[in-house]
Write a protein that holds these residues in place. Structure first.
Motif, mmCIF file in Angstrom:
data_model
loop_
_atom_site.group_PDB
_atom_site.id
_atom_site.type_symbol
_atom_site.label_atom_id
_atom_site.label_comp_id
_atom_site.label_asym_id
_atom_site.label_seq_id
_atom_site.Cartn_x
_atom_site.Cartn_y
_atom_site.Cartn_z
ATOM 1 N N GLU A 124 11.791 1.149 -3.477
ATOM 2 C CA GLU A 124 10.655 0.534 -2.806
ATOM 3 C C GLU A 124 10.122 -0.647 -3.624
ATOM 4 O O GLU A 124 9.786 -1.697 -3.072
ATOM 5 C CB GLU A 124 9.567 1.589 -2.627
ATOM 6 C CG GLU A 124 8.547 1.281 -1.592
ATOM 7 C CD GLU A 124 7.639 2.469 -1.330
ATOM 8 O OE1 GLU A 124 6.606 2.237 -0.710
ATOM 9 O OE2 GLU A 124 7.956 3.608 -1.733
ATOM 10 N N GLY A 125 10.052 -0.483 -4.948
ATOM 11 C CA GLY A 125 9.622 -1.584 -5.808
ATOM 12 C C GLY A 125 10.576 -2.761 -5.754
ATOM 13 O O GLY A 125 10.151 -3.918 -5.709
ATOM 14 N N ALA A 126 11.880 -2.474 -5.741
ATOM 15 C CA ALA A 126 12.871 -3.553 -5.626
ATOM 16 C C ALA A 126 12.739 -4.265 -4.277
ATOM 17 O O ALA A 126 12.837 -5.495 -4.196
ATOM 18 C CB ALA A 126 14.275 -3.000 -5.792
ATOM 19 N N GLY A 127 12.489 -3.500 -3.222
ATOM 20 C CA GLY A 127 12.273 -4.104 -1.902
ATOM 21 C C GLY A 127 11.047 -4.993 -1.883
ATOM 22 O O GLY A 127 11.039 -6.045 -1.236
ATOM 23 N N LEU A 128 9.997 -4.593 -2.608
ATOM 24 C CA LEU A 128 8.789 -5.421 -2.681
ATOM 25 C C LEU A 128 9.045 -6.732 -3.407
ATOM 26 O O LEU A 128 8.515 -7.777 -3.022
ATOM 27 C CB LEU A 128 7.670 -4.656 -3.381
ATOM 28 C CG LEU A 128 6.887 -3.691 -2.527
ATOM 29 C CD1 LEU A 128 5.914 -2.904 -3.383
ATOM 30 C CD2 LEU A 128 6.151 -4.412 -1.428
ATOM 31 N N VAL A 129 9.874 -6.680 -4.449
ATOM 32 C CA VAL A 129 10.195 -7.910 -5.185
ATOM 33 C C VAL A 129 10.951 -8.877 -4.274
ATOM 34 O O VAL A 129 10.643 -10.076 -4.212
ATOM 35 C CB VAL A 129 11.009 -7.588 -6.461
ATOM 36 C CG1 VAL A 129 11.586 -8.842 -7.081
ATOM 37 C CG2 VAL A 129 10.141 -6.840 -7.456
ATOM 38 N N GLY B 53 1.106 10.794 0.181
ATOM 39 C CA GLY B 53 2.508 10.445 0.450
ATOM 40 C C GLY B 53 2.770 10.276 1.934
ATOM 41 O O GLY B 53 3.547 9.414 2.339
ATOM 42 N N THR B 54 2.100 11.095 2.753
ATOM 43 C CA THR B 54 2.231 10.942 4.202
ATOM 44 C C THR B 54 1.620 9.615 4.650
ATOM 45 O O THR B 54 2.165 8.934 5.526
ATOM 46 C CB THR B 54 1.562 12.121 4.928
ATOM 47 O OG1 THR B 54 2.135 13.335 4.437
ATOM 48 C CG2 THR B 54 1.766 12.035 6.421
ATOM 49 N N LEU B 55 0.498 9.225 4.050
ATOM 50 C CA LEU B 55 -0.098 7.921 4.358
ATOM 51 C C LEU B 55 0.847 6.786 3.983
ATOM 52 O O LEU B 55 0.941 5.783 4.699
ATOM 53 C CB LEU B 55 -1.421 7.752 3.619
ATOM 54 C CG LEU B 55 -2.604 8.547 4.140
ATOM 55 C CD1 LEU B 55 -3.785 8.405 3.192
ATOM 56 C CD2 LEU B 55 -2.970 8.112 5.528
ATOM 57 N N ALA B 56 1.552 6.953 2.871
ATOM 58 C CA ALA B 56 2.531 5.940 2.456
ATOM 59 C C ALA B 56 3.633 5.811 3.506
ATOM 60 O O ALA B 56 4.063 4.704 3.840
ATOM 61 C CB ALA B 56 3.118 6.296 1.102
ATOM 62 N N MET C 215 0.831 -1.209 0.000
ATOM 63 C CA MET C 215 0.000 0.000 0.000
ATOM 64 C C MET C 215 0.866 1.259 0.000
ATOM 65 O O MET C 215 0.506 2.261 -0.626
ATOM 66 C CB MET C 215 -0.949 0.008 1.194
ATOM 67 C CG MET C 215 -2.113 -0.950 1.044
ATOM 68 S SD MET C 215 -3.026 -0.798 -0.513
ATOM 69 C CE MET C 215 -3.589 0.871 -0.444
ATOM 70 N N ALA C 216 2.006 1.221 0.661
ATOM 71 C CA ALA C 216 2.921 2.366 0.628
ATOM 72 C C ALA C 216 3.403 2.608 -0.796
ATOM 73 O O ALA C 216 3.466 3.756 -1.251
ATOM 74 C CB ALA C 216 4.103 2.132 1.565
ATOM 75 N N PHE C 217 3.709 1.533 -1.507
ATOM 76 C CA PHE C 217 4.136 1.668 -2.896
ATOM 77 C C PHE C 217 3.024 2.271 -3.752
ATOM 78 O O PHE C 217 3.264 3.170 -4.562
ATOM 79 C CB PHE C 217 4.560 0.297 -3.447
ATOM 80 C CG PHE C 217 4.996 0.326 -4.865
ATOM 81 C CD1 PHE C 217 6.249 0.782 -5.218
ATOM 82 C CD2 PHE C 217 4.147 -0.100 -5.880
ATOM 83 C CE1 PHE C 217 6.662 0.823 -6.537
ATOM 84 C CE2 PHE C 217 4.537 -0.066 -7.206
ATOM 85 C CZ PHE C 217 5.800 0.393 -7.541
#
Length: 157
Positions: free
Chosen positions: A117-122, A43-46, A26-28
């Motif tokens: 962040e996307g790389a961390g999700l992978v 962005g603050t919610l992320a 959800m942050a992504f």
């Protein structure tokens, strides 16, 4: 080898792991929406989703660590410690992402942080799949297969 921490016959680790993965995902999504023009509040919610994901991730990693340290078989211990290393690595990546956003007024991510962040999700998704070996009772490391040949009995055809 199965997870030693079980709830109603199911491993606790996959249950606990879904919360941080959901928060990180959800942050992504919120960061992507912010970069595409959503208000800075998104962005603050992320940012706060990252913080909540880190707290849940520490709890899930503690369970993985418990399973890794209490493993009795070599294969189970090896997979447990590799899963633990993956989970700790993911937590470090997301902790760095969170700390880099603290300096901004709205805590909004820039495109470089979104790529990280996307790389961390992978890596987190791969770690969740890899760590799921403790939860699946049909996994190759769950129980050693006993064949009739290894038991000293003749094979029936």
């Amino acid at each position: 080898m199965q997870s030693r921490l079980r709830l109603a016959g199911h491993g606790v680790q996959p249950l606990l792991l879904m919360f941080p993965l959901g928060f990180f995902w959800m942050a992504f999504v919120f960061d992507l929406a912010t970069l595409l023009g959503a208000p800075a509040l998104v962005g603050t919610l992320a940012y706060w989703n990252l913080v909540a994901g880190l707290f849940g991730g520490v709890l899930a990693t503690a369970v993985v660590g418990f399973d890794a340290f209490t493993a009795t078989e070599a294969a189970g211990a090896r997979i447990g410690f590799l899963s633990l290393l993956l989970d700790v690595g993911v937590l470090i990546v997301f902790a760095v992402l969170t700390l880099m956003r603290v300096r901004g007024a709205d805590r909004v991510a820039d495109p470089g942080l979104l790529l990280l962040e996307g790389a961390g999700l992978v890596v987190a998704a791969f770690g969740a799949w890899f760590g799921g070996r403790f939860a699946d009772p049909r996994a190759p490391i769950a129980e050693p297969a006993v064949t009739t040949r290894s038991a000293g009995l003749p094979l029936s055809e």
